[in-house]
Design a protein around this motif. Structure first.
Motif, PDB file in Angstrom:
ATOM      1  N   VAL A  45     -29.507 134.604 -18.466  1.00 10.17           N
ATOM      2  CA  VAL A  45     -29.813 133.193 -18.722  1.00 10.17           C
ATOM      3  C   VAL A  45     -30.785 132.673 -17.664  1.00 10.17           C
ATOM      4  O   VAL A  45     -31.765 131.990 -17.973  1.00 10.17           O
ATOM      5  CB  VAL A  45     -28.519 132.343 -18.748  1.00 10.17           C
ATOM      6  N   LEU A  46     -30.532 133.029 -16.412  1.00  5.70           N
ATOM      7  CA  LEU A  46     -31.382 132.588 -15.304  1.00  5.70           C
ATOM      8  C   LEU A  46     -32.810 133.105 -15.442  1.00  5.70           C
ATOM      9  O   LEU A  46     -33.769 132.384 -15.144  1.00  5.70           O
ATOM     10  CB  LEU A  46     -30.768 133.039 -13.973  1.00  5.70           C
ATOM     11  N   VAL A  47     -32.954 134.344 -15.895  1.00  4.99           N
ATOM     12  CA  VAL A  47     -34.291 134.923 -16.078  1.00  4.99           C
ATOM     13  C   VAL A  47     -35.129 134.048 -17.000  1.00  4.99           C
ATOM     14  O   VAL A  47     -36.321 133.847 -16.774  1.00  4.99           O
ATOM     15  CB  VAL A  47     -34.186 136.369 -16.635  1.00  4.99           C
ATOM     16  N   PHE A  48     -34.506 133.508 -18.049  1.00  4.74           N
ATOM     17  CA  PHE A  48     -35.255 132.689 -19.000  1.00  4.74           C
ATOM     18  C   PHE A  48     -35.316 131.218 -18.584  1.00  4.74           C
ATOM     19  O   PHE A  48     -36.177 130.482 -19.057  1.00  4.74           O
ATOM     20  CB  PHE A  48     -34.674 132.845 -20.412  1.00  4.74           C
ATOM     21  N   ALA A  49     -34.414 130.803 -17.680  1.00  6.21           N
ATOM     22  CA  ALA A  49     -34.427 129.412 -17.222  1.00  6.21           C
ATOM     23  C   ALA A  49     -35.461 129.196 -16.119  1.00  6.21           C
ATOM     24  O   ALA A  49     -36.013 128.101 -15.994  1.00  6.21           O
ATOM     25  CB  ALA A  49     -33.039 129.017 -16.730  1.00  6.21           C
ATOM     26  N   ARG A  57     -40.539 138.359 -15.218  1.00  7.02           N
ATOM     27  CA  ARG A  57     -39.417 138.257 -16.158  1.00  7.02           C
ATOM     28  C   ARG A  57     -39.096 139.641 -16.737  1.00  7.02           C
ATOM     29  O   ARG A  57     -37.940 140.047 -16.801  1.00  7.02           O
ATOM     30  CB  ARG A  57     -39.763 137.264 -17.262  1.00  7.02           C
ATOM     31  N   ALA A  58     -40.118 140.360 -17.136  1.00  7.57           N
ATOM     32  CA  ALA A  58     -39.921 141.692 -17.713  1.00  7.57           C
ATOM     33  C   ALA A  58     -39.287 142.641 -16.697  1.00  7.57           C
ATOM     34  O   ALA A  58     -38.408 143.435 -17.033  1.00  7.57           O
ATOM     35  CB  ALA A  58     -41.251 142.245 -18.215  1.00  7.57           C
ATOM     36  N   LEU A  59     -39.715 142.552 -15.455  1.00  4.62           N
ATOM     37  CA  LEU A  59     -39.178 143.421 -14.410  1.00  4.62           C
ATOM     38  C   LEU A  59     -37.692 143.130 -14.162  1.00  4.62           C
ATOM     39  O   LEU A  59     -36.886 144.055 -14.025  1.00  4.62           O
ATOM     40  CB  LEU A  59     -39.992 143.238 -13.124  1.00  4.62           C
ATOM     41  N   LEU A  60     -37.329 141.862 -14.132  1.00  6.58           N
ATOM     42  CA  LEU A  60     -35.923 141.501 -13.941  1.00  6.58           C
ATOM     43  C   LEU A  60     -35.068 141.972 -15.115  1.00  6.58           C
ATOM     44  O   LEU A  60     -33.959 142.479 -14.922  1.00  6.58           O
ATOM     45  CB  LEU A  60     -35.788 139.994 -13.750  1.00  6.58           C
ATOM     46  N   LEU A  61     -35.576 141.813 -16.320  1.00  8.87           N
ATOM     47  CA  LEU A  61     -34.846 142.288 -17.501  1.00  8.87           C
ATOM     48  C   LEU A  61     -34.729 143.808 -17.505  1.00  8.87           C
ATOM     49  O   LEU A  61     -33.675 144.360 -17.840  1.00  8.87           O
ATOM     50  CB  LEU A  61     -35.539 141.816 -18.781  1.00  8.87           C
ATOM     51  N   ALA A  62     -35.797 144.481 -17.123  1.00  5.80           N
ATOM     52  CA  ALA A  62     -35.793 145.948 -17.102  1.00  5.80           C
ATOM     53  C   ALA A  62     -34.787 146.482 -16.086  1.00  5.80           C
ATOM     54  O   ALA A  62     -34.059 147.441 -16.372  1.00  5.80           O
ATOM     55  CB  ALA A  62     -37.188 146.478 -16.801  1.00  5.80           C
ATOM     56  N   THR A  63     -34.714 145.865 -14.913  1.00  8.43           N
ATOM     57  CA  THR A  63     -33.780 146.377 -13.909  1.00  8.43           C
ATOM     58  C   THR A  63     -32.333 146.088 -14.306  1.00  8.43           C
ATOM     59  O   THR A  63     -31.444 146.887 -14.002  1.00  8.43           O
ATOM     60  CB  THR A  63     -34.076 145.827 -12.499  1.00  8.43           C
ATOM     61  N   LEU A  64     -32.101 144.993 -15.012  1.00  6.13           N
ATOM     62  CA  LEU A  64     -30.761 144.721 -15.528  1.00  6.13           C
ATOM     63  C   LEU A  64     -30.381 145.790 -16.556  1.00  6.13           C
ATOM     64  O   LEU A  64     -29.282 146.353 -16.519  1.00  6.13           O
ATOM     65  CB  LEU A  64     -30.688 143.323 -16.148  1.00  6.13           C
ATOM     66  N   GLY A  65     -31.300 146.096 -17.450  1.00  4.46           N
ATOM     67  CA  GLY A  65     -31.062 147.159 -18.424  1.00  4.46           C
ATOM     68  C   GLY A  65     -30.870 148.501 -17.749  1.00  4.46           C
ATOM     69  O   GLY A  65     -30.029 149.308 -18.160  1.00  4.46           O
TER      70      GLY A  65
END
Length: 118
Positions: A45-49, A57-65
């Motif tokens: 949620v924070l990544v998109f907020a 944003r893509a890097l944060l999502l990728a590392t979460l995945g």
């Protein structure tokens, strides 16, 4: 003669079912996976907020995945080791320790990326 469901859409549907079962089983049996998903949800949620560049944003999502993928692989390693036998063996311990270390490294990478981005 080849089974028609072993290629194309049939194969894709079966693979999707296997993947879904793997996710559900891991959710049910692995507390660490549940914790990582539940802790990752607010981060998602924070990544998109946050007002972030698309690449950040893509890097944060990728590392979460990445953390979740490594946890799934660690679960698979543990299941195979447990399937082989309950007797202690140095290689079994090494495999489980390496899987655990991989999860720790993925979490450290995820934290480091968050620090760098923010």
């Amino acid at each position: 003669m080849r089974n028609p469901s072993s290629t194309g859409a049939g194969r894709l549907l079966r693979a999707t079912g296997h993947s879904w079962r793997g996710l559900v089983d891991t959710w049910r049996s692995e507390a660490a996976f549940r914790q990582e998903l539940l802790l990752g949800a607010p981060l998602l949620v924070l990544v998109f907020a946050l007002d972030l560049a698309p690449l950040s944003r893509a890097l944060l999502l990728a590392t979460l995945g990445f953390v979740l993928v490594v946890e799934l692989l660690n679960t698979a390693i543990e299941a195979v080791v447990d399937r082989v036998g309950a007797d202690w063996h140095a290689l079994s311990g090494k495999a489980k320790d390496a899987g655990s270390a991989a999860v720790t490294v993925s979490l450290l990478v995820h934290v480091a990326v968050w620090i760098c981005v923010l």
